[in-house]
Design a protein around this motif. Sequence first.
Motif, short mmCIF file in Angstrom:
data_model
loop_
_atom_site.label_atom_id
_atom_site.label_comp_id
_atom_site.label_asym_id
_atom_site.label_seq_id
_atom_site.Cartn_x
_atom_site.Cartn_y
_atom_site.Cartn_z
N MET A 73 12.15 3.49 -4.54
CA MET A 73 11.03 4.06 -3.80
C MET A 73 11.53 5.05 -2.74
N PRO A 74 10.65 5.90 -2.23
CA PRO A 74 11.09 6.88 -1.23
C PRO A 74 11.29 6.30 0.16
N SER A 75 10.83 5.08 0.40
CA SER A 75 11.01 4.44 1.70
C SER A 75 11.12 2.93 1.49
N PRO A 76 11.74 2.21 2.43
CA PRO A 76 11.99 0.79 2.22
C PRO A 76 10.82 -0.10 2.57
N ALA A 77 10.86 -1.32 2.03
CA ALA A 77 10.00 -2.44 2.44
C ALA A 77 8.51 -2.13 2.38
N ARG A 78 8.05 -1.51 1.32
CA ARG A 78 6.65 -1.12 1.24
C ARG A 78 5.71 -2.33 1.11
N LYS A 79 6.10 -3.31 0.32
CA LYS A 79 5.26 -4.49 0.19
C LYS A 79 5.26 -5.30 1.49
#
Length: 394
Positions: free
Chosen positions: A34-40
Amino acid sequence: MSKHIAVIGAGPAGLFAAETLAKAGASVTIYDRMPSPARKFLMAGRGGLNLTHSEPLDAFVERYGAARAQLEPSLRAFPPTALRDWAHDLGVETFVGSSGRIFPTGMKASPLLRAWLRRLDSLGVRLATRHAWRGWDAAGALRFATGTEELRVAHDATILALGGASWPRLGSDGHWAGTLRARGVAVTDFAPSNVGFEIAWSDLFRSKFAGAPLKPATFYFEGRAVRGEAVITDYGLEGGAIYQLSAPLRDAIARDGSAILRIDLRPGEVLSSLDAKLSRPRGSKSDSSFLRGTIGLAPVGVGLLREAGLSITAAAIKSLPLKLVGARPLERAISTAGGVAWDAVTNDFELRAVPRVFVAGEMLDWEAPTGGYLLQACFSTARAAAEGALAVTA
């Protein structure tokens, strides 16, 4: 010279594994597609980030059901008190809510994540986003798709923290299962967990009550009773109390095609007292008005009785049957059951078929109810996997 350890997956398990490794002196790179971390993690914190739970540890570990024996050592090594201390060290205070759940005082995930990423950066952890893991090459190097190119990277050990298969748009799509199976790793099929269930509501009931809370109530299934809340939805029923029963309900539907959930709509009333109150003269009052004034039954309760085709009796109110015909799909579940089978890993979560590769978090085959149990196990297994990786590279 420090060892180079790859962490694949930038959710809570991956970030915490990286932190544990870096604090021990390892050189760490986190890879994520993903383009950025920890989305969930961020989405989970929108309504209040439930980090863990305050109940006694002996009761806490029981929440993991069939996977208790495998998870208990890591949960005791890094228990809820340790997770609260960790958050405090990041400058994030926590508190115990009325239900026993533990939250950051600000309730949100974003302040904690920002402080966490700053800490990882200060430890020298590198974060490589837009790197989709594609397994190993013939020499054992990790393969990553990065746009139009493929990157191959050699590391001394690897921690996989790729999540389960719920909410795939946030990153955890379960694609890794095929990659591991191809290497001889047993992976149990995914199933939705902490999920809502489908009920064939009539159009009239759906239009009138979708979105209505169902509380207070006690929900019964296969000898288990959960007192709490649920919400009527256009497709059926969801909510915290339902999630606690989701595993047996899901399995019963898979086995039998449907499941009968029973609901006590007035858990504070004994049957005889309820029966006496219902015997009082109604006068000109409607059913809904009489039941609300006499026993405090909300209109949604009356609607449920009518939807089930039941007469308004004390027995029906204390044991209303609802037929559940399906669980919501994986992409709408809070978490998943299934994943890397327990006999495929060692006690410190190293893959038996792929040495020096460890697994943490929801990739492992366990499930637990909401209430802080999901995040706690992700942190605890991440720490155990990181310590295993440090041991094999020492």
